[in-house]
Design an enzyme around this catalytic site. Structure first.
Site, mmCIF file in Angstrom:
data_model
loop_
_atom_site.group_PDB
_atom_site.id
_atom_site.type_symbol
_atom_site.label_atom_id
_atom_site.label_comp_id
_atom_site.label_asym_id
_atom_site.label_seq_id
_atom_site.Cartn_x
_atom_site.Cartn_y
_atom_site.Cartn_z
ATOM 1 N N HIS A 127 28.685 -33.279 -40.842
ATOM 2 C CA HIS A 127 30.000 -33.687 -40.341
ATOM 3 C C HIS A 127 30.297 -33.015 -38.997
ATOM 4 C CE1 HIS A 127 34.358 -34.842 -41.607
ATOM 5 N NE2 HIS A 127 34.260 -34.801 -40.296
ATOM 6 N N HIS A 166 31.630 -33.770 -34.900
ATOM 7 C CA HIS A 166 32.190 -34.675 -33.896
ATOM 8 C C HIS A 166 31.634 -34.259 -32.535
ATOM 9 C CE1 HIS A 166 35.100 -36.530 -36.668
ATOM 10 N NE2 HIS A 166 35.208 -35.312 -37.196
ATOM 11 N N LEU A 167 30.832 -35.132 -31.938
ATOM 12 C CA LEU A 167 30.206 -34.797 -30.647
ATOM 13 C C LEU A 167 30.957 -35.399 -29.456
ATOM 14 C CD1 LEU A 167 26.402 -35.040 -31.556
ATOM 15 C CD2 LEU A 167 27.755 -32.972 -31.157
ATOM 16 N N ARG A 168 31.903 -36.301 -29.748
ATOM 17 C CA ARG A 168 32.843 -36.834 -28.731
ATOM 18 C C ARG A 168 32.222 -37.736 -27.662
ATOM 19 N NH1 ARG A 168 36.564 -36.098 -32.258
ATOM 20 N NH2 ARG A 168 37.600 -34.070 -32.322
ATOM 21 N N ASN A 196 33.796 -41.652 -34.781
ATOM 22 C CA ASN A 196 35.082 -41.890 -34.097
ATOM 23 C C ASN A 196 35.030 -41.528 -32.615
ATOM 24 O OD1 ASN A 196 34.955 -39.137 -34.647
ATOM 25 N ND2 ASN A 196 37.157 -38.945 -34.989
ATOM 26 N N HIS A 222 35.225 -33.034 -46.346
ATOM 27 C CA HIS A 222 36.209 -31.936 -46.304
ATOM 28 C C HIS A 222 37.204 -31.876 -47.477
ATOM 29 C CE1 HIS A 222 38.381 -35.222 -44.443
ATOM 30 N NE2 HIS A 222 37.845 -35.049 -43.256
ATOM 31 N N ASN A 266 43.013 -31.591 -40.076
ATOM 32 C CA ASN A 266 43.212 -32.642 -41.071
ATOM 33 C C ASN A 266 41.960 -32.795 -41.930
ATOM 34 O OD1 ASN A 266 44.378 -34.693 -42.469
ATOM 35 N ND2 ASN A 266 43.942 -36.273 -40.949
ATOM 36 N N ASP A 287 32.843 -30.078 -39.921
ATOM 37 C CA ASP A 287 33.924 -30.859 -39.306
ATOM 38 C C ASP A 287 34.240 -30.304 -37.909
ATOM 39 O OD1 ASP A 287 35.843 -32.765 -38.813
ATOM 40 O OD2 ASP A 287 37.244 -32.081 -40.350
HETATM 41 ZN ZN LIG Z 1 38.092 -36.261 -41.621
#
Ligand SMILES: [Zn+2]
Length: 425
Positions: free
Chosen positions: A56, A58-60, A90, A230, A276, A303
């Site tokens: 999990h 996020h590499l953006r 995302n 998460h 979140n 995350d």
């Molecule tokens: Zn999430």
């Protein structure tokens, strides 16, 4: 390709031995190895773990390269002991087509610091209205096996059912961000005594638990694999325990921050603590820690959620949720579980590699195994300085905290990505 002779290392907590790495694999193990052509690393006091695997991240990139890129996130991952990360969908554009997941996969190969395995979106644009091209992403060069709308919940039960049915054909898994959106409208933090005191709208535990309960029943009905992102509440642990006892094919992750930090942090109004799902209570932390030790929760996942300064250093209400995690996850897990190396290897490498279906990862260093491994100094303590992190963002909740453990070296298929605690490039 350089050979490396790692001397006197404890493999997953065992008695000290030598490891010879040659041609991308662990060539030999045993005491007193010799290899005149090899670069020798004295690893006395260090523990070798299979390279960590993050399910999990996020590499953006594409879209928010000011917050993180595939390359900067890969470097942060390598410094954290990781050899593979799964990149959440995302981005902008959303990773909901074969083209975008192949782009992320290619950027990961070019960076060459960890294996970047893209996660595909479940629904087009994460909008929760119609299924994305799951089959095309699975058949693409990126060979996507995990699908998630993370950041958003797949709230529509019919869409969730269809996604679970679809991924069964290629042994895929749907990773759910469990948040019943109607129950969390306007939510700013965990719903409880602290939110009442601060007068902030709460995010109730039941919003997570209700979705997990629904989805384990759907997964059981369909016979598919479900993964819960998460997990943050004691009640969720009980739902998962029940589902696993029934034989439902569900796995679950917990983040380092949900194992350590409580909702009391919100009283500072420092948005670095906004995340979140939100930070919960001490009782939730105790339940999550017990579930991780016991195996009701299968893995630790970061995350890792980098955010640019303007999205984070503003009023609490306007700040984006999320925290950095890749460069501190092993330290927090070591702090929480203690030096139980076999358990740490299971929760941070073997099990996530199995869930993601990543060949060559999550394997203990042994002759013939791809040399994806990391060396940890468990006795070291380090102060976290945000400015020194490799991530492009600075939103770590551990700034100036002293944490145990330090990653000394990381190898990806026999090539060092980190040496002496520094990124090789
Ligand atoms: Zn999430």
């Amino acid at each position: 390709m350089t050979a490396y002779l790692i001397r006197n290392v404890s493999v997953v907590g065992g008695a000290p031995t030598d490891l010879l790495i040659r041609d991308g694999v662990v060539a030999e193990t045993g005491a007193g190895l010799t290899a005149p052509d090899a670069t020798v690393l004295d690893a006395t006091g260090l523990v070798a773990l299979p390279g960590l695997v993050d399910l999990h991240t996020h590499l953006r990139e594409p879209g928010r390269e000011d917050a993180e890129t595939v390359e900067s996130g890969s470097r942060a991952a390598a410094l954290g002991g990781y050899t593979a990360v799964c990149a959440m969908a995302n981005t902008s554009p959303v990773a909901d087509t074969a083209g975008v997941v192949e782009q992320v996969w290619r950027l990961g190969r070019e960076a060459g610091l960890v294996d970047v395995q893209p996660i595909g979106a479940v629904t087009v644009g994460l909008a929760g209205e119609r299924l994305a091209e799951l089959g095309a992403m699975a058949d693409s060069a990126a060979r996507v096996r995990i699908f998630s709308d993370d950041g958003h919940c797949v709230a529509d039960p019919k869409l969730m059912r269809r996604a679970l049915e679809y991924v069964k054909a290629f042994d895929g898994v749907v990773a759910q961000h469990a948040e019943e959106p109607r129950l969390t409208e306007g939510a700013q933090m965990h719903e409880g005594e602290v939110s009442t005191r601060l007068g902030l709208t709460g995010w109730p535990a039941v919003a997570e638990e209700a979705i997990i309960a629904r989805d384990v029943l759907l997964a059981e009905h369909v016979g598919s694999r479900l993964h819960i992102c998460h997990v943050s509440t004691a009640g969720s642990v009980e739902v998962l325990r029940h589902a696993k006892a029934r034989g439902v094919k569900v796995t679950a992750e917990v983040t380092p921050h949900h194992l350590l930090l409580t909702d009391e942090k919100a009283t500072t109004y420092d948005p670095v603590y906004k995340v979140n799902p939100p930070l919960r209570t001490a009782a939730d932390i105790a339940a999550l820690r017990a579930a991780l030790a016991e195996g009701v929760i299968d893995i630790v996942a970061t995350d890792h959620a980098p955010h640019a300064v303007e999205d984070k250093e503003c009023e609490w209400a306007y700040a984006r949720p999320g925290m950095l995690g890749l460069e501190t996850a092993l330290s927090i897990t070591l702090d929480v579980l203690g030096p139980q190396w076999d358990l740490i290897a299971e929760r941070m490498s073997r099990a996530p590699a199995r869930i993601a279906g990543l060949d060559g990862h999550g394997l203990d260093p042994a002759p013939g195994v791809p040399a994806n491994l990391t060396l940890v100094d468990p006795a070291a303590r380090r102060v976290i300085e945000p400015a020194e992190l490799a991530s492009r963002s600075r939103n770590t909740p551990y700034a100036r905290m002293t944490l145990p453990g330090r990653i000394v070296a990381t190898f990806l298929r026999g090539e060092p990505t980190v040496l002496d605690g520094k990124a090789v490039r």
